[in-house]
Design an enzyme around this catalytic site. Structure first.
Site, PDB file in Angstrom:
ATOM      1  N   ASP A 151       0.829  -1.207   0.000  1.00 33.38           N
ATOM      2  CA  ASP A 151       0.000   0.000   0.000  1.00 33.38           C
ATOM      3  C   ASP A 151       0.874   1.272   0.000  1.00 33.38           C
ATOM      4  O   ASP A 151       1.683   1.479   0.916  1.00 33.38           O
ATOM      5  CB  ASP A 151      -0.881  -0.068   1.261  1.00 33.38           C
ATOM      6  CG  ASP A 151      -2.052   0.871   1.206  1.00 33.38           C
ATOM      7  OD1 ASP A 151      -2.089   1.747   0.336  1.00 33.38           O
ATOM      8  OD2 ASP A 151      -2.954   0.718   2.066  1.00 33.38           O
ATOM      9  N   ASP A 222     -10.561   3.903  -1.608  1.00 32.41           N
ATOM     10  CA  ASP A 222     -11.153   2.878  -0.732  1.00 32.41           C
ATOM     11  C   ASP A 222     -12.663   2.757  -0.891  1.00 32.41           C
ATOM     12  O   ASP A 222     -13.387   3.757  -0.928  1.00 32.41           O
ATOM     13  CB  ASP A 222     -10.862   3.226   0.732  1.00 32.41           C
ATOM     14  CG  ASP A 222      -9.402   3.010   1.073  1.00 32.41           C
ATOM     15  OD1 ASP A 222      -8.588   2.818   0.146  1.00 32.41           O
ATOM     16  OD2 ASP A 222      -9.076   3.033   2.275  1.00 32.41           O
TER      17      ASP A 222
END
Ligand code: GLA
Length: 401
Positions: A151, A222
């Site tokens: 990430d 997200d």
């Protein structure tokens, strides 16, 4: 044979070569179909711990999800502790023994995933891998890790903005190099580890993801457990079908099925569309407290079979009429899946939707199966289809005409 005798040799060789069975390229070692499993973040976030991971593994088996294909148990952010003087990263107190946990998950016939990032810190501000890529990759392999989600997070401030403050192109080059570095480090371990990129789709990651060894890459920011977020993500997948193939998948983010305030129609549509999109199916719900109707969605074998179709072709957006969208996916053996999705907030009575087969390249009555009821359904041109708000009709046509 008499004809063959009169053919010039060169032509004969050409014909024989053309008729020989085509040498098939070997299927990719990892992620030949989109990875399936469960990830801790969407429901548990920083509350994940060793006990919760064991419980998730137990539940995947007990609920039949493992048998339906959910294999990876992925620990997301917040497992990380501190590095010692040798640069070795230790787990924090929530994860007393990662190797033992991996052994436990493997003993259930499942695989285990972990999380890090190319910066100094993860998104939840835990220790990440900058400067320790090879060391971390080797440690994951020693633990028996099968999947890494990597990430971007603090790499933006740590490296991109610091080293190339006013140069977007150079920032992107630095980002790609960082993903390449971990891709190579994972490869060097010799262990097959699924490599999942999480950098929110920046710089058209679908164009360069495979070149850094990625098996999947997030295409958006997200996901959240509400319809608008699910639908925004669906919308952002238009045009990406070309980039999905066995071993390399677009990742519209983990599933929110069973989370938040999604209605059953919304859960069905979310799951159906992820299957159409050849998306990784990583459940993100509270498995020990899963409602039967949520389990029924997550374990619908016919819908899972669309996601896992070996051809690996992602659906493309075909057309919309009013607030109803139609998506089409080519399947192995010439079969086809069609999803008709009411994205509007009303039952579409005021502007009835009528099916336009020609826009799907289809002609005449099509014998289909409704994958949510299991019933046969004939699709005819111009037929009216009524769907509740945010609900979907997902069908499979075995022999399209
Ligand atoms: C980012 C990712 C999420 C999750 C969190 C963890 O926001 O996109 O999927 O991994 O970080 O901190």
């Amino acid at each position: 044979m008499r004809v063959l005798k009169h053919l010039p040799l060169a032509l004969l060789i050409l014909i024989l070569v053309a008729q020989a069975p085509k040498a098939r390229s070997a299927p990719p070692q990892v992620a030949p179909t989109p990875p399936m499993g469960w990830n801790s973040w969407n429901y548990f976030a920083e509350r994940v711990d060793d006990k919760g991971i064991r419980a998730a593994a137990d539940q995947l088996v007990a609920t039949g999800m493992k048998d339906a294909g959910y294999i990876y148990v992925n620990i997301d952010d917040t497992w990380e502790g501190k590095r010692d003087e040798n640069g070795v990263l230790h787990t924090n107190e929530k994860f007393p023994d990662m190797k033992a946990l991996a052994d436990y998950v493997h003993s259930k016939g499942l695989k285990i995933g972990i999380y890090s990032g190319p910066g100094t810190k993860t998104c939840a501000r835990y220790e990440a891998s900058l400067g320790h890529e090879e060391q971390d990759a080797k440690m994951y392999a020693d633990w028996g890790i099968d999947y890494l989600k990597y990430d971007l997070c603090s790499f933006r401030q740590d490296v991109m903005q610091k080293q190339a403050p006013n140069d977007k192109a150079e920032q992107m080059r630095l980002m790609i190099a960082a993903y390449d570095k971990m891709g190579k480090a994972l490869k060097a371990t010799g262990r097959p580890i699924v490599y999942s990129l999480c950098q929110y789709g920046w710089d058209n990651v679908w164009e360069w993801g495979p070149s850094v060894g990625a098996n999947l890459w997030r295409t958006t920011g997200d996901i959240e457990a509400r319809w608008q977020s699910v639908y925004d993500i669906i919308n952002q997948q238009k045009g990406l079908a070309l980039y999905a193939a066995p071993g390399h998948w677009n990742d519209p983010d983990m599933l929110e099925v069973g989370n938040g305030r999604l209605s059953m129609a919304e859960n069905r549509s979310h799951f159906s569309m992820w299957a159409m999109l050849a998306a990784p199916l990583l459940a993100g719900n509270d498995l020990p407290n899963m409602k039967p109707e949520v389990k029924a969605i997550l374990t619908n074998r016919d819908v899972i079979a669309i996601d896992q179709d070996p051809l690996g072709k992602q659906a493309h957006y075909a057309y919309s009429s009013g607030e109803v969208e139609v998506w089409v996916r080519d399947l192995q053996g010439g079969a086809r899946a069609i999803a008709i999705l009411n994205v509007g907030s009303d039952v579409n009575e005021t502007h009835p939707f009528r099916l336009d087969l020609a826009k799907l390249g289809l002609h005449g009555t099509e014998h289909a199966v409704d994958l949510w009821t299991g019933k046969k359904l004939d699709l005819t041109d111009n037929m009216p289809i009524q769907l509740a708000s945010h609900d979907i009709l997902l069908v499979r046509i075995a022999e399209p005409k």
